[in-house]
Design a protein around this motif. Structure first.
Motif, PDB file in Angstrom:
ATOM      1  N   SER A   1      49.796  73.327  67.928  1.00 22.72           N
ATOM      2  CA  SER A   1      51.106  73.894  68.664  1.00 22.72           C
ATOM      3  C   SER A   1      50.860  75.301  68.746  1.00 22.72           C
ATOM      4  O   SER A   1      50.186  76.022  67.869  1.00 22.72           O
ATOM      5  CB  SER A   1      52.224  73.489  67.521  1.00 22.72           C
ATOM      6  OG  SER A   1      53.531  74.157  68.168  1.00 22.72           O
ATOM      7  N   ALA A   2      50.943  75.688  70.215  1.00 23.46           N
ATOM      8  CA  ALA A   2      50.560  77.176  70.388  1.00 23.46           C
ATOM      9  C   ALA A   2      51.448  78.200  69.817  1.00 23.46           C
ATOM     10  O   ALA A   2      52.779  78.047  69.769  1.00 23.46           O
ATOM     11  CB  ALA A   2      50.532  77.070  72.112  1.00 23.46           C
ATOM     12  N   PRO A   3      51.088  79.473  69.859  1.00 24.40           N
ATOM     13  CA  PRO A   3      51.967  80.532  69.664  1.00 24.40           C
ATOM     14  C   PRO A   3      53.305  80.498  70.824  1.00 24.40           C
ATOM     15  O   PRO A   3      52.875  79.971  71.908  1.00 24.40           O
ATOM     16  CB  PRO A   3      51.178  81.781  69.492  1.00 24.40           C
ATOM     17  CG  PRO A   3      49.763  81.258  69.463  1.00 24.40           C
ATOM     18  CD  PRO A   3      49.855  79.946  69.905  1.00 24.40           C
ATOM     19  N   LYS A   4      54.313  81.486  70.457  1.00 17.66           N
ATOM     20  CA  LYS A   4      55.316  81.628  71.486  1.00 17.66           C
ATOM     21  C   LYS A   4      54.722  82.016  72.883  1.00 17.66           C
ATOM     22  O   LYS A   4      53.800  82.864  73.164  1.00 17.66           O
ATOM     23  CB  LYS A   4      56.136  82.829  70.902  1.00 17.66           C
ATOM     24  CG  LYS A   4      57.120  82.434  69.712  1.00 17.66           C
ATOM     25  CD  LYS A   4      58.439  81.988  70.091  1.00 17.66           C
ATOM     26  CE  LYS A   4      59.398  81.911  69.186  1.00 17.66           C
ATOM     27  NZ  LYS A   4      60.400  81.147  69.472  1.00 17.66           N
ATOM     28  N   ASP A   5      55.306  81.254  73.704  1.00 17.17           N
ATOM     29  CA  ASP A   5      54.950  81.417  75.168  1.00 17.17           C
ATOM     30  C   ASP A   5      53.622  81.073  75.658  1.00 17.17           C
ATOM     31  O   ASP A   5      53.343  81.269  76.792  1.00 17.17           O
ATOM     32  CB  ASP A   5      55.143  82.836  75.846  1.00 17.17           C
ATOM     33  CG  ASP A   5      56.653  83.481  75.453  1.00 17.17           C
ATOM     34  OD1 ASP A   5      57.431  82.696  75.185  1.00 17.17           O
ATOM     35  OD2 ASP A   5      56.803  84.881  75.581  1.00 17.17           O
ATOM     36  N   ALA A   6      52.876  80.629  74.867  1.00 18.28           N
ATOM     37  CA  ALA A   6      51.456  80.604  75.037  1.00 18.28           C
ATOM     38  C   ALA A   6      51.258  79.129  75.767  1.00 18.28           C
ATOM     39  O   ALA A   6      51.907  78.115  75.527  1.00 18.28           O
ATOM     40  CB  ALA A   6      50.682  80.930  73.868  1.00 18.28           C
ATOM     41  N   GLU A   7      49.860  79.031  76.073  1.00 17.50           N
ATOM     42  CA  GLU A   7      49.361  77.735  76.672  1.00 17.50           C
ATOM     43  C   GLU A   7      48.095  77.364  76.087  1.00 17.50           C
ATOM     44  O   GLU A   7      47.338  78.563  76.148  1.00 17.50           O
ATOM     45  CB  GLU A   7      49.445  77.714  78.143  1.00 17.50           C
ATOM     46  CG  GLU A   7      48.925  76.547  79.059  1.00 17.50           C
ATOM     47  CD  GLU A   7      48.803  76.950  80.472  1.00 17.50           C
ATOM     48  OE1 GLU A   7      49.301  77.812  80.997  1.00 17.50           O
ATOM     49  OE2 GLU A   7      48.229  76.014  81.164  1.00 17.50           O
ATOM     50  N   LEU A   8      47.710  76.460  75.744  1.00 12.16           N
ATOM     51  CA  LEU A   8      46.284  76.114  75.240  1.00 12.16           C
ATOM     52  C   LEU A   8      45.551  75.416  76.441  1.00 12.16           C
ATOM     53  O   LEU A   8      46.107  74.497  77.093  1.00 12.16           O
ATOM     54  CB  LEU A   8      46.467  75.085  74.139  1.00 12.16           C
ATOM     55  CG  LEU A   8      47.162  75.570  72.789  1.00 12.16           C
ATOM     56  CD1 LEU A   8      47.283  74.299  71.685  1.00 12.16           C
ATOM     57  CD2 LEU A   8      46.574  76.790  72.375  1.00 12.16           C
ATOM     58  N   THR A   9      44.361  76.228  76.530  1.00 10.11           N
ATOM     59  CA  THR A   9      43.685  76.000  77.656  1.00 10.11           C
ATOM     60  C   THR A   9      42.233  75.803  77.331  1.00 10.11           C
ATOM     61  O   THR A   9      41.663  76.164  76.411  1.00 10.11           O
ATOM     62  CB  THR A   9      43.850  77.058  78.901  1.00 10.11           C
ATOM     63  OG1 THR A   9      43.430  78.028  78.367  1.00 10.11           O
ATOM     64  CG2 THR A   9      45.404  76.916  79.336  1.00 10.11           C
ATOM     65  N   GLY A  10      41.308  75.390  78.609  1.00  6.36           N
ATOM     66  CA  GLY A  10      40.027  75.270  78.359  1.00  6.36           C
ATOM     67  C   GLY A  10      39.367  74.796  77.222  1.00  6.36           C
ATOM     68  O   GLY A  10      38.298  75.130  76.763  1.00  6.36           O
ATOM     69  N   PRO A  11      39.898  73.224  76.782  1.00  8.20           N
ATOM     70  CA  PRO A  11      39.114  72.784  75.702  1.00  8.20           C
ATOM     71  C   PRO A  11      37.760  72.293  76.197  1.00  8.20           C
ATOM     72  O   PRO A  11      37.561  71.753  77.084  1.00  8.20           O
ATOM     73  CB  PRO A  11      40.079  71.340  75.308  1.00  8.20           C
ATOM     74  CG  PRO A  11      40.839  71.233  76.624  1.00  8.20           C
ATOM     75  CD  PRO A  11      40.928  72.466  77.521  1.00  8.20           C
ATOM     76  N   TRP A  12      36.731  72.440  75.246  1.00  5.47           N
ATOM     77  CA  TRP A  12      35.539  72.383  75.861  1.00  5.47           C
ATOM     78  C   TRP A  12      34.593  72.052  74.153  1.00  5.47           C
ATOM     79  O   TRP A  12      34.740  72.788  73.298  1.00  5.47           O
ATOM     80  CB  TRP A  12      34.702  73.485  76.263  1.00  5.47           C
ATOM     81  CG  TRP A  12      33.269  73.086  76.594  1.00  5.47           C
ATOM     82  CD1 TRP A  12      32.336  73.265  75.859  1.00  5.47           C
ATOM     83  CD2 TRP A  12      33.197  72.662  77.961  1.00  5.47           C
ATOM     84  NE1 TRP A  12      31.232  72.847  76.797  1.00  5.47           N
ATOM     85  CE2 TRP A  12      31.618  72.624  78.029  1.00  5.47           C
ATOM     86  CE3 TRP A  12      33.580  72.335  78.923  1.00  5.47           C
ATOM     87  CZ2 TRP A  12      30.765  72.051  79.140  1.00  5.47           C
ATOM     88  CZ3 TRP A  12      33.095  71.938  80.251  1.00  5.47           C
ATOM     89  CH2 TRP A  12      31.646  71.729  80.272  1.00  5.47           C
ATOM     90  N   PHE A  13      34.176  70.755  73.921  1.00  5.37           N
ATOM     91  CA  PHE A  13      33.430  70.434  72.752  1.00  5.37           C
ATOM     92  C   PHE A  13      31.886  70.953  72.821  1.00  5.37           C
ATOM     93  O   PHE A  13      31.216  70.995  73.835  1.00  5.37           O
ATOM     94  CB  PHE A  13      33.438  69.109  72.549  1.00  5.37           C
ATOM     95  CG  PHE A  13      34.853  68.310  72.372  1.00  5.37           C
ATOM     96  CD1 PHE A  13      35.092  68.336  71.015  1.00  5.37           C
ATOM     97  CD2 PHE A  13      35.596  67.874  73.405  1.00  5.37           C
ATOM     98  CE1 PHE A  13      36.410  67.855  70.592  1.00  5.37           C
ATOM     99  CE2 PHE A  13      36.806  67.538  73.118  1.00  5.37           C
ATOM    100  CZ  PHE A  13      37.365  67.333  71.779  1.00  5.37           C
ATOM    101  N   SER A  14      31.486  71.686  71.539  1.00  3.11           N
ATOM    102  CA  SER A  14      30.077  71.850  71.464  1.00  3.11           C
ATOM    103  C   SER A  14      29.258  70.624  71.602  1.00  3.11           C
ATOM    104  O   SER A  14      29.875  69.571  71.281  1.00  3.11           O
ATOM    105  CB  SER A  14      29.891  72.634  70.107  1.00  3.11           C
ATOM    106  OG  SER A  14      30.205  71.646  69.163  1.00  3.11           O
TER     107      SER A  14
END
Ligand code: FEO
Ligand code: CA
Ligand code: CA
Length: 559
Positions: free
Chosen positions: A488-501
């Motif tokens: 769950s993201a911080p306030k007003d944020a969006e989680l983006t750009g997921p990339w696996f090593s």
């Protein structure tokens, strides 16, 4: 792809999965450009371990923090304003990330590309438009320069030591690409008189090429230098931008809205005109057996379209044809001036068709979609998944994920079948799907993008979902096909750009625009990542832990 399907069928036989493989199960790793071909090597034991994973479904939260499910933890790799070398700093609003190891045998040392999508002038240039009736009269060139510096992208060398990723400060590979970096056009004709343009902006999501370079996509370019609009008589007018950069720099807006390729090793960049000009969310490439490439890319705006480019020569993003999707009839329609009389009537040449791709697409009968965003290819089935974020004008508040099945599994097919894979809403537990990534076992990870102005508002349909989140749809076990919230993201944020090593031990993730609804810098809506100066900062984090490693156990993806 046919090859992969065959392999997949033999995999089913060997592992005796039977009904366990159902159409609702996905896969393709957001990291790969070639589907998995080593299904035969999958051990039953690893598969059984995957089936036994117990996932915690986080409840929705409005807390100002990055919350993670059991088995996950995070550390911050880099945040806005951090030094990357003696002259450059990390840009604002990090989005797409892409990790390429320097040496394929060492997954713990590589180059991380990070998009810097857009700026919040309140934080970046200390410009508060709310103070003025006519804000643009109060802008200075220094403020605009600050803003142009903070978009584009960063290349940073990162290494993992004792479970923590760190930037190698002052590494010669570290560099910035900004709103002012000269970039060549990969095209034979000049655009607005030039073949090299100034800068890239609005870098939202992206991709990786089969030849291991970064792709960064220019999305809402009209916010920087406006847009040229045409009336029914083909007469152009200029629509101003929201940032007003065009008042200081006379750069034609036709130089933006493209797919851009970056060489990781030297930072040289080129804009691929053949892939068309619109609000590119992403670009997902697939390499055919004869080395020709297919590139899928969505135009993230209400009622815009999904496109695919098929190259006619090996490894080319210039020679080939751009198509747009008619999802009603399952057809890819060619944006080909030479062979489409309706385009010849309206446009001067192919360059104009590509610059005005949205208009050309509509003339051909392309299907309007509800904000097509990220596109990923399932590495096992070869199906193509497209996030349709929402379309509030059409009362689609929660969006869906579209599934495209190319005819006979051929990526260069000109016909396909489409269907809804998952619909957002309270029942499914997610709203507004955006970025997609398949992990190394073929589980699908999804981020959500509810807008900051609608989240956690009592009078909006987004209230039950609380903050934007990261979800996973497991492919195996009792939770297969379910949508499970794991961050769950911080306030007003969006989680983006997921990339696996490449070793499947780390999920790189951007935390974008925390505190975006802030009106007073002294009283921000978020303080994440809780820096000394008490203002919110976009940052890239590494998510690690037992759960990431277990979920990636199968390692069916060949990279
Ligand atoms: Fe920049 Fe469509 O998200
Ligand atoms: Ca996005
Ligand atoms: Ca988005």
């Amino acid at each position: 792809m046919e090859y992969s399907r065959k392999k997949f069928i033999s995999f089913i036989g060997k592992a005796s999965l039977g009904a366990f493989i159902m159409p609702q199960f996905l896969t393709s790793c957001g990291n790969t450009t070639t589907p998995a071909t080593n299904f035969n090597n999958i051990s039953k034991e690893k598969l059984n371990q995957l089936k036994k994973i117990v996932l915690e479904n986080l409840p929705p939260s409005d807390k100002d923090d990055l919350l993670l499910a059991n088995g996950l933890n995070y550390h911050t790799i880099i945040k806005w304003g951090d030094k990357i070398n003696n002259k450059d700093t990390f840009g604002f609003n990090n989005d797409f990330t892409c990790f390429i190891p320097i040496d394929n045998n060492n997954p713990e040392d590589g180059l991380l590309w990070v998009n810097h999508e857009y700026v919040n002038p309140l934080f970046v240039s200390d410009f508060d438009h709310r103070k003025y009736d006519k804000p643009f009269e109060h802008r200075t060139i220094e403020q605009v320069d600050q803003e142009m510096y903070n978009v584009g992208g960063s290349i940073i060398r990162i290494k993992e030591e004792n479970g923590r990723w760190k930037i190698v400060e002052n590494d010669p590979y570290n560099r910035r690409i900004t709103g002012k970096t000269p970039i060549k056009l990969n095209w034979d004709s000049p655009i607005k008189g030039v073949t090299t343009v100034i800068g890239t902006n609005s870098n939202c999501s992206g991709g990786i090429t089969p030849w291991k370079t970064f792709i960064t996509c220019e999305e809402n370019y009209d916010s920087c230098f406006g847009e040229t609009e045409y009336d029914d008589n083909n007469v152009p007018t200029k629509k101003p931008s929201s940032l007003g950069w065009e008042k200081f720099y006379n750069y034609p807006t036709e130089h933006y809205g493209w797919v851009v390729e970056i060489n990781p090793k030297d930072g040289t960049a080129q804009k691929h005109i053949a892939l068309g000009r619109f609000a590119h969310e992403c670009c997902t490439l697939y390499e055919l057996a004869d080395k020709r490439v297919v590139a899928y890319t969505g135009d993230d705006k209400n009622n815009e379209h999904l496109y695919k480019f098929i190259s006619s020569k090996p490894s080319s993003l210039k020679e080939g044809t751009l198509y747009v999707a008619d999802t009603i009839n399952g057809k890819w329609l060619a944006l080909d001036w030479e062979n489409q009389p309706i385009l010849k009537n309206k446009f001067k040449n192919q360059t104009e068709v590509l610059i005005r791709a949205r208009e050309a697409a509509k003339l051909l009968g392309a299907t309007p979609l509800n904000r097509p965003e990220d596109v990923e290819i399932d590495p096992i089935t070869g199906n193509i998944f497209v996030s349709l974020t929402n379309n509030k004008d059409k009362n689609d508040f929660h969006g869906s994920i579209l599934k495209i099945e190319e005819t006979n599994g051929k990526f260069d097919a000109l016909t396909f079948k489409s269907s809804t894979y998952k619909a957002g809403g309270e029942e499914s537990g997610f709203s507004c799907p955006d970025n997609l990534a398949f992990d190394l076992s073929g589980n699908l990870w999804i981020t959500s993008d509810m807008s900051g102005s609608s989240m956690n508002k009592k009078d909006k349909p987004y209230m039950p979902f609380k903050n934007n989140s990261l979800f996973v749809i497991p492919r195996y076990g009792k939770d297969a096909g379910k949508i499970i919230r794991v961050a769950s993201a911080p306030k007003d944020a969006e989680l983006t750009g997921p990339w696996f090593s490449p070793d499947g031990k780390t999920l790189f993730l951007s935390v974008q625009h925390p505190g975006e609804q802030t009106k007073d810098k002294n009283n921000p809506t978020s303080k994440w990542p809780f820096d000394k100066d008490n203002i919110p900062k976009p940052a890239v984090v590494a998510i690690t832990g037992d759960l990431i490693e277990k979920m990636n156990k199968l390692n069916i993806i060949e990279s």
